[in-house]
Scaffold this motif. Sequence first.
Motif, PDB file in Angstrom:
ATOM      1  N   THR A 237      17.463 -15.300 -24.784  1.00 45.78           N
ATOM      2  CA  THR A 237      18.785 -15.128 -25.386  1.00 45.78           C
ATOM      3  C   THR A 237      19.409 -16.475 -25.748  1.00 45.78           C
TER       4      THR A 237
ATOM      5  N   HIS B 188      15.707  -8.116 -23.785  1.00 46.28           N
ATOM      6  CA  HIS B 188      16.315  -9.394 -23.425  1.00 46.28           C
ATOM      7  C   HIS B 188      17.338  -9.864 -24.464  1.00 46.28           C
ATOM      8  N   ALA B 189      17.639  -9.026 -25.454  1.00 44.73           N
ATOM      9  CA  ALA B 189      18.651  -9.330 -26.482  1.00 44.73           C
ATOM     10  C   ALA B 189      18.285 -10.522 -27.354  1.00 44.73           C
ATOM     11  N   THR B 190      16.978 -10.743 -27.548  1.00 42.28           N
ATOM     12  CA  THR B 190      16.550 -11.846 -28.409  1.00 42.28           C
ATOM     13  C   THR B 190      16.979 -11.615 -29.853  1.00 42.28           C
ATOM     14  N   ASP B 191      16.929 -10.359 -30.277  1.00 45.43           N
ATOM     15  CA  ASP B 191      17.306 -10.043 -31.654  1.00 45.43           C
ATOM     16  C   ASP B 191      18.767 -10.381 -31.927  1.00 45.43           C
ATOM     17  N   THR B 192      19.660  -9.866 -31.090  1.00 45.75           N
ATOM     18  CA  THR B 192      21.092 -10.093 -31.323  1.00 45.75           C
ATOM     19  C   THR B 192      21.475 -11.555 -31.089  1.00 45.75           C
ATOM     20  N   ALA B 193      20.823 -12.212 -30.144  1.00 47.81           N
ATOM     21  CA  ALA B 193      21.105 -13.631 -29.905  1.00 47.81           C
ATOM     22  C   ALA B 193      20.737 -14.457 -31.133  1.00 47.81           C
TER      23      ALA B 193
ATOM     24  N   GLU C 154      30.180  -9.394 -29.264  1.00 50.76           N
ATOM     25  CA  GLU C 154      30.202  -7.962 -29.571  1.00 50.76           C
ATOM     26  C   GLU C 154      30.870  -7.703 -30.918  1.00 50.76           C
TER      27      GLU C 154
ATOM     28  N   GLY D  99      20.937  -0.422 -21.550  1.00 51.26           N
ATOM     29  CA  GLY D  99      19.509  -0.554 -21.757  1.00 51.26           C
ATOM     30  C   GLY D  99      18.682   0.689 -21.570  1.00 51.26           C
TER      31      GLY D  99
ATOM     32  N   GLY E 154      24.931  -8.826 -20.225  1.00 44.31           N
ATOM     33  CA  GLY E 154      25.229  -9.769 -21.303  1.00 44.31           C
ATOM     34  C   GLY E 154      26.451 -10.612 -21.042  1.00 44.31           C
TER      35      GLY E 154
END
Length: 459
Positions: free
Chosen positions: A19, A60-65, A84, A238, A283
Amino acid sequence: MLSVLDIFRVGLGPSSSHTVGPMRIARRFLEEAAQKNQLENCARLRISLHGSLALTGIGHATDTATFLGLMGYLPEETTPQQAEAALFNLTQNGQITLYNGPTIPFDQRRDLDLRGDIIPQIHPNEMRLQLYNHDNILIFDRIYYSVGGGFIASAKQLNAPTPNDQIAIPSFHPHIFGSAAELLVHCDVLKMSIADVIMANEDAVRPRQETEAGLDKIWAVMNLCIERGLATNGILPGGLKVKRRAPDLYQKLIDAPMSNEREQLFDWLNVYAMAVNEENAAGGRVVTAPTNGAAGIIPAVIRHYCGEDEGYNISKIRQFLVTAGGIAMLYKQRASISGAEMGCQGEVGVACSMAAAGLAAIWGGTAQQVEHAAEIGMEHNLGLTCDPVGGLVQIPCIERNAIGAVKAVNAARLALRACETHHVSLDQVIETMRQTGLDMSRKYKETSEGGLAVNVVEC
């Protein structure tokens, strides 16, 4: 030499490597594109995640990070609420305004590619970012790596050979060391503690007041994270439907303040560590210590042992953090703090080692006893796998931090009560961790392809 303020980074959960790192990579990519005068010509971008970043990237929220980084957000400055709101607007508008660049169409299904089938050769956490112009011609292309703890590097940097496999060390640091043995020599010759040696190096970088202010901010963020975790109920995001347990456990503890149960020490360490890692899983705003996945151990030990009737002993907290940071530098220089490289021994194991050293220091241990505490903290985490269920930093990560905090305290006690010279040095155990990580199957290194991740049925 690294700085303590490099080791402890403020960022968003749930992962420093998946992230915080990708968020920094995305912004750096656009800065480099702008320097090459290619950003203004961009009409489309493409993100390709490889290896561990693809296999556990969504959990692991890699996309949104990555999206946040492309919009210019920095992990240390962004709140969960800001993130958000930005991500909501991105989804609603179908376009993204690039950092210091144009606004272009963006469709996650088209522009994000999860390539878990690609096994990177340099480091498991590989990202490729590309810019295309209005004629759909590739105009800028870079590969980066998120190497653990929020640290990042380009392919060019990691491919560059270093003489004798040693990182070049700036000469302005007064006390240069590349091993625990060398660090102990400085302590012995100068009659200084490990914290004193590290702070002398920090003084060569910036004024002492700035370092102390940085340390105080780190503790403030850690402590606020504990407070939020103790007060927030609900189900973690999740899909695993993991219930936050820290608030209920905390309420039971404060309802029985005079309890004589000896094991209640475990409960306090457990609840503080779990509070942090439940926030991380949601998060929230946490401090890499040395990673997000292991962020609860050091705050839990500090909160329990540096608190006093009138508040917190800031002097002890600074000593704890500086000592722990010095130990982390050794792991970072001589091995790795990346779960994708070393398994969880490189995250929870290193955090346990750091916390044991910090606690031994504030308990009055000698430099040799602090080194021994750090060694014990890692020795009994060797071989620890990273096998997050569903690719989420929840099972077994949250409880693992609680166990790690208890282990750290025991390691410090064992070191301070030892009556003879120990047989295993910290340098030896770090090298053993490195070799173990290299030999460990990739299934057990943050890929969710083995261990609990495949033997626990997702709810």
